[in-house]
Design a protein around this motif. Structure first.
Motif, mmCIF file in Angstrom:
data_model
loop_
_atom_site.group_PDB
_atom_site.id
_atom_site.type_symbol
_atom_site.label_atom_id
_atom_site.label_comp_id
_atom_site.label_asym_id
_atom_site.label_seq_id
_atom_site.Cartn_x
_atom_site.Cartn_y
_atom_site.Cartn_z
ATOM 1 N N ILE A 71 108.725 -47.150 -44.263
ATOM 2 C CA ILE A 71 109.081 -46.993 -42.852
ATOM 3 C C ILE A 71 109.846 -45.701 -42.623
ATOM 4 N N ASN A 72 110.250 -45.020 -43.718
ATOM 5 C CA ASN A 72 111.013 -43.775 -43.582
ATOM 6 C C ASN A 72 110.132 -42.545 -43.399
ATOM 7 N N ARG A 75 106.286 -40.483 -37.937
ATOM 8 C CA ARG A 75 106.991 -40.570 -36.655
ATOM 9 C C ARG A 75 106.821 -41.921 -35.963
ATOM 10 N N TRP A 76 106.216 -42.876 -36.644
ATOM 11 C CA TRP A 76 105.997 -44.191 -36.058
ATOM 12 C C TRP A 76 105.077 -44.142 -34.834
ATOM 13 N N GLN A 81 102.341 -46.914 -37.339
ATOM 14 C CA GLN A 81 102.804 -48.286 -37.211
ATOM 15 C C GLN A 81 101.754 -49.264 -37.739
ATOM 16 N N LYS A 262 109.530 -42.959 -32.023
ATOM 17 C CA LYS A 262 109.961 -44.366 -32.032
ATOM 18 C C LYS A 262 110.805 -44.698 -33.261
ATOM 19 N N LYS A 263 110.631 -43.919 -34.327
ATOM 20 C CA LYS A 263 111.405 -44.174 -35.547
ATOM 21 C C LYS A 263 112.892 -43.901 -35.346
ATOM 22 N N LEU A 266 115.788 -46.399 -35.938
ATOM 23 C CA LEU A 266 116.415 -46.687 -37.226
ATOM 24 C C LEU A 266 117.811 -46.098 -37.332
#
Length: 300
Positions: A71-72, A75-76, A81, A262-263, A266
């Motif tokens: 998930i790191n 850019r999501w 995703q 969107k990331k 976090l």
């Protein structure tokens, strides 16, 4: 014990393999690529059309599922995703199929998870007993992941969901990106600075996995976080102190959203999560405080 690891080539998987081998366990890593087995670590192909890993797995005691796109990274966006979600569902479904086909079932199934299952909050404190679940992308992904993994309980297998916090390490996880601005002398508070960071040193992560393996009384959700979470502002100030760098250049939320998309959730949002199960079961943290952890990682 004979331990099968899916995702053994990842950041946590490599460290876990090293510790298991050191402790005298037999390790089998499920791998998409062709790798040469050694005396201590065997590699078994999986998730390819020709692979039949179940034919090479006998007398397995523990299965550890760490598989999934990080998930790191990225850019999501919608595509990334989908990769994050699908990689976890596909790997877990395949592990279920493998276990179903085994005549001798493992006694324990340990599935990676994340504290993202809890909603972001500045005030609330979450433990494994908290029932409220996040309804964003990460929250839904974790819920679906745990629900799928839970199917192995049909065979009477002890199932544990390790809800990882923000894992700190030099070779992976979030820390390198968090430290970089300070090394460039532009570090400072990210967003409001009030958001919680429920962190944990990577060595305590792998030690917690082994601890759970060895303790048959532990099952269900387990928060894998240090016992002393901190807010983002003191987190940054601690990095600055350990590196002897200034903490003065604030990074506004809109800039993080622009850079990370969107990331950015976090780092702009967080949860205060406590490791109640590990603490009650007597797990000893090597790095219970952030300063202790960062000195170990950043002073090397």
């Amino acid at each position: 014990m004979k331990v099968v690891i899916a995702g053994g080539s990842g950041f946590i998987g490599k460290q876990l393999t090293e510790l298991l081998v050191k402790n005298g366990h037999e390790v089998v890593i499920l791998s998409r690529g062709i790798k040469k087995s050694s005396e201590k670590v065997a590699y078994v192909p999986w998730l390819t059309e020709e692979a039949t890993p179940e034919t090479e797995l006998t007398k397995v005691d523990v299965v550890v599922n760490l598989a999934g796109v990080s998930i790191n990274d990225g850019r999501w966006g919608g595509k990334h995703q989908k990769q994050i979600y699908d990689s976890r569902m596909i790997a877990t479904e395949e592990l279920i199929r493998i276990i179903r086909s085994l005549d001798e079932k493992p006694t324990t199934f340990i599935n990676a998870s994340a504290i993202g299952i809890y909603p972001a909050s500045i005030q609330k404190v979450y433990t494994e007993e908290s029932e409220v679940m996040a309804n964003d992308f990460l929250g839904r992904t974790v819920q679906d992941w745990e629900n799928k993994a839970r199917r192995v309980e049909e065979w009477g297998i002890r199932t544990v969901f390790l809800r990882f916090g923000v894992v700190l390490g030099n070779d992976g996880g979030a820390l390198p990106l968090m430290v970089l601005p300070y090394k460039l002398f532009v570090g400072g508070t990210v967003g409001s600075g009030q958001q919680w960071v429920s962190w944990i040193h990577f060595m305590d992560v792998v030690r917690a996995i082994v601890f759970v393996m060895d303790n048959q009384s532990i099952f269900g959700p387990v928060n894998v976080t240090a016992p002393n979470p901190v807010r983002m502002q003191p987190f940054g100030k601690t990095i600055a102190s350990v590196l002897n760098r200034p903490h003065w250049f604030p990074t506004p939320a809109f800039l993080m959203k622009l850079v990370l998309g969107k990331k950015s959730k976090l780092v702009l949002e967080g949860q205060q999560v406590l490791p109640k199960v590990l603490t009650q079961e007597g797990f000893t943290f090597l790095y219970p405080t952030l300063e202790h952890a960062l000195i170990n990682l950043l002073k090397k």
